[in-house]
Design an enzyme around this catalytic site. Structure first.
Site, PDB file in Angstrom:
ATOM      1  N   SER A   1     146.456  86.331  54.950  1.00 28.36           N
ATOM      2  CA  SER A   1     147.671  86.086  54.178  1.00 28.36           C
ATOM      3  C   SER A   1     148.200  84.661  54.422  1.00 28.36           C
ATOM      4  O   SER A   1     147.484  83.688  54.174  1.00 28.36           O
ATOM      5  CB  SER A   1     148.701  87.157  54.536  1.00 28.36           C
ATOM      6  OG  SER A   1     149.781  87.111  53.661  1.00 28.36           O
TER       7      SER A   1
ATOM      8  N   HIS B   1     146.277  94.322  50.038  1.00 31.82           N
ATOM      9  CA  HIS B   1     146.453  93.053  50.747  1.00 31.82           C
ATOM     10  C   HIS B   1     146.133  93.164  52.234  1.00 31.82           C
ATOM     11  O   HIS B   1     145.529  92.268  52.822  1.00 31.82           O
ATOM     12  CB  HIS B   1     147.904  92.600  50.560  1.00 31.82           C
ATOM     13  CG  HIS B   1     148.250  91.292  51.174  1.00 31.82           C
ATOM     14  ND1 HIS B   1     147.807  90.093  50.664  1.00 31.82           N
ATOM     15  CD2 HIS B   1     149.010  90.980  52.259  1.00 31.82           C
ATOM     16  CE1 HIS B   1     148.283  89.099  51.411  1.00 31.82           C
ATOM     17  NE2 HIS B   1     148.997  89.612  52.388  1.00 31.82           N
TER      18      HIS B   1
ATOM     19  N   ASP C   1     145.366  93.587  45.386  1.00 37.15           N
ATOM     20  CA  ASP C   1     146.365  92.905  46.219  1.00 37.15           C
ATOM     21  C   ASP C   1     147.595  92.627  45.357  1.00 37.15           C
ATOM     22  O   ASP C   1     147.525  91.880  44.393  1.00 37.15           O
ATOM     23  CB  ASP C   1     145.759  91.594  46.751  1.00 37.15           C
ATOM     24  CG  ASP C   1     146.649  90.904  47.774  1.00 37.15           C
ATOM     25  OD1 ASP C   1     147.874  91.115  47.740  1.00 37.15           O
ATOM     26  OD2 ASP C   1     146.105  90.149  48.616  1.00 37.15           O
TER      27      ASP C   1
END
Ligand SMILES: *[C@@H]1O[C@H](CO)[C@@H](O)[C@H](O)[C@H]1NC(C)=O
Length: 427
Positions: free
Chosen positions: A244, A371, A336
């Site tokens: 991320s 995600h 995601d």
């Protein structure tokens, strides 16, 4: 092995290994029940912060009264079908828990304990129900002999994990996302697989306490240099791994730093989009301006999205992928909901193709995965409470993904990530 009497027959449950790493597969067998018996298998876990989690599945024993869950399908429960590890990856907070929980191991020096139990009949509720047999299973992030050392030198907030043995070992600088805090479980698992690993908190520490200004490039370079110069690290073989927000710095460093030159890089659920000349404060305010936040989803929950879409055409807002000179593994979930990992990957690929370094790129893209791609058999978290990195406001973040598909992605991605790291750091 635990034997308990169940009417006129005995039920034996065997779960092996009863002590192992979190990414090891379990073999779960039930023996000596009647043929065609209806059984429920349940996994129960209390995490470090006291919340209770469970998974369960309904089975029938076979003609010889046995059940091997790597062969028989679950007919109902928190997962369906033949899923040898379903009791772990489908685990979820027990009914009535506080919403928005995410399971994360805080103390890696203790194991996660799961109680696997067998019940008669197909149950969905377990209070006061008689257990036929049960077994406790320990799952560890830290293998025996792995050494954990908190690091405060050079202003770092970090924890170093060294594999068992004299070394020297190849090493990995491990960056989590915008939630901050020193999160150690992935680094300790990487050390269990032979890599010296440094978990680095780059969100909580500030350059100066007075201004509250976030850390700059030097902070990452100091962490990398610390690893390189460690007597038990092979200085030429240090990789970077980010998830991320951690991907933003992994790519930025790999492309522009004169000090931090990773031997290879793994980027999970991230993007190359950022003001490339900017400080971390500039990057955060760019994300705040360009993210779409605080919307309501179909269940009327406030969600945080940080979709930096469309991908900007202006090169000032994208890491120049042509400058990346090391093997790069991109890992992403196609569902995601938080970060434009897939759109970014397509754009990065194009940039690398134009620059002639496409041969360095490997992409792993998983349908219906979200995600938060974690080590295998970690529970899937579609939505969780999250303190946003920029504004520090508490929001509900929508991460995306569907439970079973996400589990497939986590298992495959971890295996391939370890292969990529071994190939590039050990070969
Ligand atoms: C029942 O399952 C056990 C354990 O997997 C296996 O050894 C046995 O052969 C199976 N019996 C039949 C009839 O399929």
């Amino acid at each position: 092995m635990v034997i308990m009497s169940f009417g006129h027959c005995n039920v034996k449950l065997s779960v092996t290994p009863c002590r192992g790493l979190v990414d090891e597969k379990l073999v779960i067998l039930v023996q000596s029940t009647l043929p065609g018996a209806r059984l429920t298998l349940r996994a129960f876990h209390r995490c470090d912060d006291g919340h209770e989690w469970e998974a369960f599945a309904h089975y029938l024993t076979n003609a010889t009264g046995c059940l091997d869950i790597s062969e028989e399908p679950s007919l109902g429960g928190t997962y369906y079908g033949v899923e040898p590890m379903g009791l772990l990856w489908s685990i979820r907070p027990v009914l009535g828990s506080k919403p928005g929980l995410r399971m994360r191991k805080m103390n890696v020096e203790t194991p996660m304990e799961f109680t696997i139990s067998v019940y008669q009949d197909h149950l969905t509720e377990f209070k006061e129900k008689a257990v036929l047999a049960s077994q406790l299973v320990e799952r560890w992030y830290m293998a025996p002999g792995v050494l954990r050392t908190p690091i405060m030198e050079h202003g770092l907030t970090a924890t170093l994990f060294l594999p068992s043995g004299p070394g020297p070992f190849p090493a990995i600088l491990d960056l989590w996302g915008g939630g901050g805090q020193l999160v150690e479980y992935r680094a300790s698992l990487l050390a269990s697989h032979g890599f010296a690993s440094l978990a680095l908190d780059y969100i909580t520490p500030k350059i100066s306490v007075e201004t509250g200004k976030p850390v700059d490039n030097t902070y990452f370079e100091n962490a990398f240099t610390f690893l390189q110069q460690h007597p038990r690290v092979m200085g030429e073989r240090v990789a970077m791994l980010g998830l991320s927000f951690g991907v933003s710095f992994t790519l930025k460093m790999a492309a522009y730093s004169h000090v931090l030159k990773p031997k290879c890089a793994v980027c999970i659920s991230g993007s190359h989009v950022q003001p490339t000349e900017g400080t971390m404060a500039d990057i955060l305010s760019y994300f705040d301006r360009n993210g779409h936040k605080a919307q309501l989803n179909d269940k009327n929950e406030v969600i945080m999205r940080n979709l930096l879409l469309p991908i900007p055409a202006d090169p000032a807002y994208k890491v120049d992928m042509g400058r990346v000179k090391c093997p790069l593994l991109l890992v992403m979930g196609e569902d995601d909901q938080n970060w434009p990992a897939c759109e970014s990957a397509a754009d990065m690929k194009e940039m690398m193709e134009r620059a002639g370094n496409l041969h360095l790129l490997t992409i792993l893209s998983y349908p219906n995965a979200g995600h938060l791609l974690e080590p295998p058999y970690s529970p899937h978290t579609r939505v969780s409470s999250f303190r946003s990195v920029g504004t520090r406001e508490k929001v509900t973040a929508l991460w995306g993904g569907e439970c079973a598909a996400h589990a497939v992605a986590q298992e495959d991605a971890w295996k391939k990530t370890l292969e990529f790291l071994r190939h590039n750091l050990y070969a």
